[in-house]
Each structure stands twice: as C-alpha cells, then as structure tokens.
Enzyme design. Structure first.
Site, mmCIF file in Angstrom:
data_model
loop_
_atom_site.group_PDB
_atom_site.id
_atom_site.type_symbol
_atom_site.label_atom_id
_atom_site.label_comp_id
_atom_site.label_asym_id
_atom_site.label_seq_id
_atom_site.Cartn_x
_atom_site.Cartn_y
_atom_site.Cartn_z
ATOM 1 C CB ILE A 1 -0.916 0.023 1.257
ATOM 2 C CG1 ILE A 1 -1.936 -1.075 1.302
ATOM 3 C CG2 ILE A 1 -1.676 1.406 1.385
ATOM 4 C CD1 ILE A 1 -2.902 -1.377 2.073
ATOM 5 N NE ARG B 1 -6.448 -5.573 10.165
ATOM 6 C CZ ARG B 1 -6.864 -5.575 8.736
ATOM 7 N NH1 ARG B 1 -7.204 -4.225 8.219
ATOM 8 N NH2 ARG B 1 -6.834 -6.399 8.041
ATOM 9 C CD GLU C 1 -12.605 -2.606 11.935
ATOM 10 O OE1 GLU C 1 -12.146 -1.615 11.922
ATOM 11 O OE2 GLU C 1 -12.756 -3.427 10.794
ATOM 12 C CG HIS D 1 -12.297 -2.217 7.704
ATOM 13 N ND1 HIS D 1 -11.726 -3.025 8.610
ATOM 14 C CD2 HIS D 1 -11.399 -2.600 6.432
ATOM 15 C CE1 HIS D 1 -10.716 -3.802 8.344
ATOM 16 N NE2 HIS D 1 -10.473 -3.518 6.989
ATOM 17 N N GLY E 1 -11.647 0.306 2.912
ATOM 18 C CA GLY E 1 -10.369 0.534 2.248
ATOM 19 C C GLY E 1 -10.459 -0.494 0.968
ATOM 20 C CB ALA E 2 -10.269 -4.081 0.990
HETATM 21 N N1 NAI Z 1 -8.695 -0.779 5.241
HETATM 22 C C1 NAI Z 1 -8.573 -1.762 4.651
HETATM 23 O O1 NAI Z 1 -9.659 -2.190 3.894
HETATM 24 C C2 NAI Z 1 -7.368 -2.558 4.400
HETATM 25 C C3 NAI Z 1 -6.324 -2.752 5.478
HETATM 26 N N2 NAI Z 1 -5.134 -3.130 5.036
HETATM 27 C C4 NAI Z 1 -4.187 -3.226 6.388
HETATM 28 O O2 NAI Z 1 -2.999 -2.719 5.666
HETATM 29 C C5 NAI Z 1 -1.693 -3.334 6.147
HETATM 30 C C6 NAI Z 1 -0.746 -3.268 5.026
HETATM 31 O O3 NAI Z 1 -1.075 -3.575 4.005
HETATM 32 P P1 NAI Z 1 0.013 -3.866 2.703
HETATM 33 O O4 NAI Z 1 0.793 -2.988 2.489
HETATM 34 O O5 NAI Z 1 -0.900 -4.603 1.497
HETATM 35 O O6 NAI Z 1 0.704 -5.120 3.467
HETATM 36 P P2 NAI Z 1 2.336 -5.430 3.273
HETATM 37 O O7 NAI Z 1 2.416 -6.743 4.030
HETATM 38 O O8 NAI Z 1 2.830 -5.562 1.712
HETATM 39 O O9 NAI Z 1 3.107 -4.396 3.989
HETATM 40 C C7 NAI Z 1 2.927 -4.181 5.308
HETATM 41 C C8 NAI Z 1 4.355 -3.602 5.880
HETATM 42 O O10 NAI Z 1 4.535 -3.347 7.297
HETATM 43 C C9 NAI Z 1 5.982 -3.382 7.595
HETATM 44 N N3 NAI Z 1 6.000 -3.865 8.848
HETATM 45 C C10 NAI Z 1 5.449 -4.762 9.758
HETATM 46 N N4 NAI Z 1 5.857 -4.687 11.028
HETATM 47 C C11 NAI Z 1 6.572 -3.466 11.013
HETATM 48 C C12 NAI Z 1 7.238 -2.916 12.147
HETATM 49 N N5 NAI Z 1 7.352 -3.425 13.534
HETATM 50 N N6 NAI Z 1 7.757 -1.643 11.916
HETATM 51 C C13 NAI Z 1 7.698 -1.295 10.459
HETATM 52 N N7 NAI Z 1 7.158 -1.784 9.597
HETATM 53 C C14 NAI Z 1 6.482 -2.967 9.698
HETATM 54 C C15 NAI Z 1 6.221 -4.717 6.812
HETATM 55 O O11 NAI Z 1 7.794 -4.807 6.736
HETATM 56 C C16 NAI Z 1 5.786 -4.445 5.435
HETATM 57 O O12 NAI Z 1 6.538 -3.810 4.638
HETATM 58 C C17 NAI Z 1 -2.396 -4.674 6.259
HETATM 59 O O13 NAI Z 1 -1.566 -5.629 6.918
HETATM 60 C C18 NAI Z 1 -4.057 -4.431 6.732
HETATM 61 O O14 NAI Z 1 -3.697 -4.624 8.147
HETATM 62 C C19 NAI Z 1 -4.748 -3.909 4.161
HETATM 63 C C20 NAI Z 1 -5.692 -3.869 3.162
HETATM 64 C C21 NAI Z 1 -6.962 -3.351 3.009
HETATM 65 O O1 HPV Z 2 -7.483 -6.946 3.371
HETATM 66 C C1 HPV Z 2 -7.399 -6.425 4.423
HETATM 67 O O2 HPV Z 2 -6.458 -6.419 5.391
HETATM 68 C C2 HPV Z 2 -8.447 -5.775 4.920
HETATM 69 O O3 HPV Z 2 -8.334 -4.913 5.873
HETATM 70 C C3 HPV Z 2 -9.799 -5.665 3.982
HETATM 71 O O4 HPV Z 2 -10.837 -5.991 4.842
HETATM 72 P P1 HPV Z 2 -12.202 -6.637 4.479
HETATM 73 O O5 HPV Z 2 -11.679 -7.855 3.402
HETATM 74 O O6 HPV Z 2 -12.874 -5.564 3.593
HETATM 75 O O7 HPV Z 2 -13.083 -7.221 5.414
#
Ligand code: NAI
Ligand code: HPV
Length: 401
Positions: A151, A232, A260, A283, A285-286
């Site tokens: 992201i 989160r 949530e 929530h 985002g996706a």
């Molecule tokens: N609001 C929504 O609908 C969505 C929320 N998300 C959330 O966003 C998060 C990130 O998504 P992506 O970028 O796709 O995941 P990703 O796995 O590609 O990136 C996560 C990053 O967090 C970093 N990280 C983990 N622990 C860390 C720490 N202690 N210090 C610094 N960096 C650290 C990792 O190195 C990685 O680069 C997901 O884990 C999820 O919780 C993801 C998709 C949809």
């Molecule tokens: O992909 C993620 O990490 C998300 O937070 C998306 O959540 P959802 O599939 O919309 O309940």
C-alpha cells in the site's frame, strides 16, 4: 473438497470456485459461535474469510486444511493455532493495495478541505465559505509513510501526482532503496513524525506494531498535521491520538478501529465516531469492485493450486528451513521403498525431517532427494542409508546462514 465461504465474496469468485468442481457453502453471515458450530458440524477442507475472526477453538474443532484470507491483513486469524494443527493460512497480498491507497488519499484530501463538514453544513442550508477557507493544500507538503509494503508503494505514486515530498519509516528500506524510490528515509518514527505534514500508516498488525504509534509519536507530530490510518486500529494508542487531536490540533482520517464490528452491519459507539476532528469510514479500504474481483481471482487461484497440487501460494505460516541445520542429498534409483528406508534410519537416530523434496530425473530411472533435518546424522546412519542397493550416494551438508 468442501469449501466454506464465511464472508461476503464476489459472484465472480463463487463462479470460479464452482468451476473447480468443489462443493461450496456460501454463508456470509456466519461469525463467532455460528461459525464455530458450522465448522464443528461439517468437515470443511477450506475456509474463506475476509475480516471474520477465526479463533483457535474454531480451528481445533474443524477438519480444515487451509484457511484463505480474501484480503491482505490476517491478524483476525489465529495463525499460531492453525500452525499448531497443521492448517495452512494464505492471504492475497497486493490485490487490494490500490483501493486502500485511493481511500487513504480520499481521507487525506477530506481532512485538508473538511469535505464532510462542507457537505453536512450545506445539507443544513448553511453557506460557510469563510469557515472553510483555511486548507493548507497538499502541493509541496511532506507525506510520511509508516511501513513500506504494497500500500505504501501505491501511496508514493499518488503523492507524486499531487506534487508532495515523501519520507518513509520502514524496517527494511535501505538508503539505496529509498533513493531508488525517490523518497526520503526517516531513521525512526519520531523523525518521521517531526518531518511530516501528513502521516499515513500502512503496517500489518503484529505484536511489535500493536500500540506502536504512542504518545511519544503523537507528541512529535507537527501542529495541525493530518494523521491517516487505514491499517488496523490497534496499531495506534487511541488515548494518545485523541489527546493529540486537541493539543496539536491534528485531524485524523480513519478507516479502522479497535474493536470495530465484524461483518457488514452493526453498531459502533466508540469515542472516535463523534469527534469533530476525525473523518471516519467503515473499514471500506478494500471495498471497490476492482479490488474485490482481484482478491476473488487470487482466492480461486489459491484453492485451485491446493486442489490440484496440494501446494498453496502466499502461505503465511510456513517457516522455510528455520529449524534445519543440515541437508541430506540422496541420489537413488527411482524404486518403491528407498525413501522409507532413509526415513526409518533418520527416525532411529531421533533426527527430525524439516523439509523434503524428491525430484525424478529425465528417463525416470533415478531421483534426488533433498532432506533438511534438525541435526547432523551420525556417520553410522549415513553408512546405513548407503547400504540400500538402490541408494547411489548420500551427502550431508551443514546449512550456512
Ligand atoms: N482498510 C482496509 O480495508 C485494508 C487494510 N489493510 C491493512 O493494511 C496493512 C498493510 O497492507 P499492505 O501494505 O498490503 O501489506 P504489506 O504486507 O505489503 O506491508 C506491510 C508492511 O508493514 C511492515 N511492518 C511490519 N511490522 C513492522 C514494524 N514493526 N515496523 C515497521 N514496519 C513494519 C512490513 O515490513 C511491510 O512492509 C495490512 O496488514 C492490513 O492490516 C490492508 C488492506 C485493506
Ligand atoms: O485486506 C485487508 O487487510 C482488509 O482489511 C480488508 O478487509 P475486508 O476484506 O474488507 O474485511
């Protein structure tokens, strides 16, 4: 194979699963006790979920072999319990990252221009150009990104379009990588907070990141800055953030909340819902068509691979070779019983196999087995393996890390 889909899932994904010939139960409203009961009553092989929680108890009382998180973050699944029961957990990395970056920018612009309040006041019949004429603007400002995963990388591209500078805090990003990405690198979270006009968080929730954005972090933020969280809720110390909204005159754009509601409908009365300095979404985002279709396609691919090959892409709970100290290379004739002979001898020595691969060479006469183990087998064990007439040779190598 029986697949339970216990969350809302795209029609295209359901059609894709059906085309695999698997038996599908689509029950998107299952959660907590109803999900636990369903998993206990019917022997499902695969469970597909989005944000629905999957507990240790659910896993232990099921026949699951695979849990697919149709999304990115898998903190809602008890991965430790799955690992303890030999259940694979896979996710769909990068498939919804553009959608989340789009929402994060939406929240960022909304906070800067107070779009929601503009709309609300106009709907009440009030014209307030004077009150809403104090935005700071994005151009030339600095966006601070926390984490450098899928992201954040999408965020960089969008920030460039708005003429913003980007600085990031990441555990793995070297100065060379930062330079290649064309962004600045903050050595720690405090430095990031001090340098940024807008901060956006994109880390996964783990025991290290829980509460990572604490009072010290918010104290270091610039006055009047904007804080965006689409990752989160639990990554943030909520009390510290609420205090900083007032003391530092921050605005926050939030898509995620501690505690949530699960699923699509529910009630939410937490302290973040009514704060005038918070612009919050549910929530979502996706939740774009494009992202959900990409996630559904990836989920179908994961189930297809599992069904046809037993191998699972994007597994998050396999620890490759971590406990292995040595690897045995056994060259042997491709005959029944050779591998059983090798494993029997290792078992007799108390040597535990960590990973094993057996490849057949062209002509299907000979094969090579690579067996990684947790300790070095004795010379006597290696000699005993060689005694089998179908074993050509055995080599033992220490793994160099
Ligand atoms: N609001 C929504 O609908 C969505 C929320 N998300 C959330 O966003 C998060 C990130 O998504 P992506 O970028 O796709 O995941 P990703 O796995 O590609 O990136 C996560 C990053 O967090 C970093 N990280 C983990 N622990 C860390 C720490 N202690 N210090 C610094 N960096 C650290 C990792 O190195 C990685 O680069 C997901 O884990 C999820 O919780 C993801 C998709 C949809
Ligand atoms: O992909 C993620 O990490 C998300 O937070 C998306 O959540 P959802 O599939 O919309 O309940």
């Amino acid at each position: 194979m029986k697949v339970l889909v216990a969350d809302k899932f795209e029609d295209s994904g359901l059609a894709g699963l059906r085309s695999l010939g698997v038996e599908i139960a689509y029950e998107p409203d299952l959660k907590d006790t109803t999900l636990a009961a369903r998993l206990a009553e019917e022997p499902f092989d695969v469970l597909i979920v989005r944000s629905t929680k999957v507990s240790a108890e659910m896993i232990e009382n099921s026949r699951l072999g695979l849990i697919v998180r149709a999304g990115a973050g898998y903190n809602t699944i008890d991965v430790g319990a799955a690992s303890a029961r030999g259940v694979l957990v896979a996710n769909c990395p990068g498939k919804n990252s553009q959608a989340v970056a789009e929402l994060a920018f939406g929240l960022l612009l909304a906070c800067d221009r107070k779009i929601a309040d503009n709309v609300a006041q106009l709907r009440e019949g009030k014209w307030n150009k004077a009150g809403f004429s104090k935005a700071r603007g994005l151009y030339g400002r600095t966006l601070g990104l926390i984490g450098m995963g899928n992201i954040s990388q999408e965020m960089i591209q969008r920030a460039r379009g708005f003429g913003m500078n980007v600085v990031a805090y990441s555990r793995w990003m070297s100065p060379e990588i930062a330079a290649a990405l064309g962004i600045g690198r903050a050595a720690n979270l405090i430095e990031l907070a001090q340098q940024s006009d807008f901060v956006s968080v994109h880390v996964s929730l783990t025991k290290e990141t829980r509460g990572m954005l604490d009072k010290k972090f918010f104290d270091a933020m610039r006055n009047g800055a904007v804080f965006i969280n689409t990752s989160r809720g639990e990554v943030v110390d909520q009390a510290a953030m609420l205090e900083a909204l007032d003391t530092k005159e921050l605005f926050a754009g939030l898509d995620v909340f501690e505690g949530e509601p699960e699923g699509g409908k529910g009630s939410y009365e937490g302290p973040l819902a009514n704060n005038p300095r918070i612009y919050a979404t549910h929530h979502i985002g996706a939740s774009t068509e494009q992202a959900q279709e990409a996630v559904a396609d990836e989920t179908v691919r994961i189930v297809r691979e599992y069904l046809l090959t037993g191998m699972v892409p994007n597994v998050v709970n396999v620890k490759r070779g971590e406990a292995a100290s040595h690897v045995l290379i056994v060259r042997h004739a491709d005959r029944v019983g050779v591998l059983a002979h090798v494993l029997e001898i290792l078992k007799g020595e108390g040597v535990s196999v960590q990973e094993m691969e057996n490849v057949i060479l062209g002509g299907a006469q000979a094969a090579i087995a690579q067996i990684s183990v947790d300790k070095e087998p004795s010379p006597a064990a290696t000699a005993a393996i060689k005694l089998n007439a179908n074993v050509f040779d055995v080599n033992v190598m220490a793994i160099q890390r």
